[in-house]
Design a protein around this motif. Structure first.
Motif, short mmCIF file in Angstrom:
data_model
loop_
_atom_site.label_atom_id
_atom_site.label_comp_id
_atom_site.label_asym_id
_atom_site.label_seq_id
_atom_site.Cartn_x
_atom_site.Cartn_y
_atom_site.Cartn_z
N UNK A 1 24.33 65.13 -56.60
CA UNK A 1 23.83 64.48 -55.39
C UNK A 1 22.32 64.66 -55.22
N UNK A 2 21.82 65.89 -55.30
CA UNK A 2 20.40 66.13 -55.03
C UNK A 2 19.50 65.34 -55.97
N UNK A 3 19.84 65.35 -57.24
CA UNK A 3 19.03 64.62 -58.21
C UNK A 3 19.06 63.12 -57.92
N UNK A 4 20.23 62.60 -57.62
CA UNK A 4 20.36 61.17 -57.33
C UNK A 4 19.56 60.79 -56.08
N UNK A 5 19.64 61.63 -55.03
CA UNK A 5 18.92 61.32 -53.80
C UNK A 5 17.41 61.35 -54.02
N UNK A 6 16.93 62.33 -54.80
CA UNK A 6 15.49 62.40 -55.08
C UNK A 6 15.03 61.17 -55.86
N UNK A 7 15.84 60.77 -56.84
CA UNK A 7 15.51 59.58 -57.61
C UNK A 7 15.53 58.33 -56.73
N UNK A 8 16.49 58.24 -55.84
CA UNK A 8 16.56 57.11 -54.92
C UNK A 8 15.37 57.07 -53.99
N UNK A 9 14.97 58.23 -53.48
CA UNK A 9 13.79 58.32 -52.60
C UNK A 9 12.55 57.79 -53.33
N UNK A 10 12.48 58.08 -54.63
CA UNK A 10 11.35 57.62 -55.44
C UNK A 10 11.54 56.17 -55.90
N UNK A 11 12.62 55.53 -55.48
CA UNK A 11 12.96 54.15 -55.82
C UNK A 11 13.20 53.97 -57.31
N UNK A 12 13.84 54.98 -57.90
CA UNK A 12 14.20 54.97 -59.31
C UNK A 12 15.71 54.91 -59.45
N UNK A 13 16.17 54.56 -60.61
CA UNK A 13 17.61 54.49 -60.89
C UNK A 13 18.22 55.87 -60.65
N UNK A 14 19.30 55.95 -59.87
CA UNK A 14 19.92 57.25 -59.61
C UNK A 14 20.58 57.85 -60.84
N UNK A 15 20.87 57.04 -61.85
CA UNK A 15 21.52 57.53 -63.05
C UNK A 15 20.52 58.16 -64.03
N UNK A 16 19.46 57.43 -64.37
CA UNK A 16 18.53 57.92 -65.39
C UNK A 16 17.20 58.40 -64.82
N UNK A 17 16.80 57.89 -63.67
CA UNK A 17 15.53 58.28 -63.08
C UNK A 17 14.33 57.60 -63.70
N UNK A 18 14.55 56.74 -64.67
CA UNK A 18 13.45 56.08 -65.37
C UNK A 18 13.21 54.65 -64.88
#
Length: 137
Positions: A18-35
Motif C-alpha cells: 500500500x505505502x509504495x503504491x500510494x507514494x507512486x500515485x501521489x507522484x502521478x506514476x504507475x502504482x505497479x512499476x513507479x516508472x
C-alpha cells in the motif's frame, strides 16, 4: 518485502504494498512499476501504464479528488485567512487577491496528486476491476 497469497480475490497471487503504491500515485506514476506516467495530461488517467502495461482503466476516482482537494485547501486557507486578517488588516481587494490566488494555486497543485493517490489506493486494495484477472490476457 515478502509476498503472501491473497485468499480474498480469486485469481490473485500476491498482495500489493500500500505505502509504495500510494507514494507512486501521489507522484502521478504507475502504482505497479513507479516508472510510467499514470496521467495522460492534467487529470486523464492512461488506460494502461506506458512502461509496464498495467491496466489502469478500472479506476473510479469520480468526485473523490475534488472533495479531498476542497477539504485540504479549505483547512489550510481558512485559518490563514483569519490569521492574515487579524495580523495585517489588509484592504478587501488585497485580501481577496492574495487568498483567492493561493486557493486556486493550491487546488491546481493538489487535484492531480490526489487523483493519482486515489487511483493507486484502488489498485493496491484491488477495488473495482483491479482485482480481476483479465481473461483476454
Amino acid at each position: 518485502m515478502t509476498d503472501t497469497t491473497s485468499e480474498t480475490v480469486p485469481g490473485t497471487t500476491t498482495d500489493r504494498e500500500m505505502k509504495r503504491a500510494l507514494w507512486r500515485g501521489w507522484r502521478r506514476r504507475c502504482p505497479n512499476c513507479g516508472e510510467g506516467a499514470m496521467m495522460d495530461g492534467y487529470l486523464a488517467v492512461n488506460d494502461a501504464c506506458p512502461h509496464c502495461g498495467e491496466a489502469l482503466h478500472h479506476h473510479r476516482a469520480d468526485d473523490g479528488p475534488p472533495y479531498l482537494t476542497l477539504l485540504i485547501v479549505g483547512h489550510i486557507v481558512g485559518p490563514a485567512m483569519l490569521w492574515g486578517y487579524v495580523a495585517y488588516e489588509p484592504t478587501p481587494l488585497v485580501f481577496i487577491a492574495v487568498f483567492g490566488l493561493a486557493s486556486i494555486l493550491m487546488s491546481l497543485w493538489f487535484l492531480p496528486r490526489l487523483k493519482g493517490f486515489l487511483v493507486a489506493m484502488q489498485w493496491a486494495t484491488r477495488m473495482g476491476g483491479f482485482g480481476r484477472v483479465d481473461p483476454a490476457a
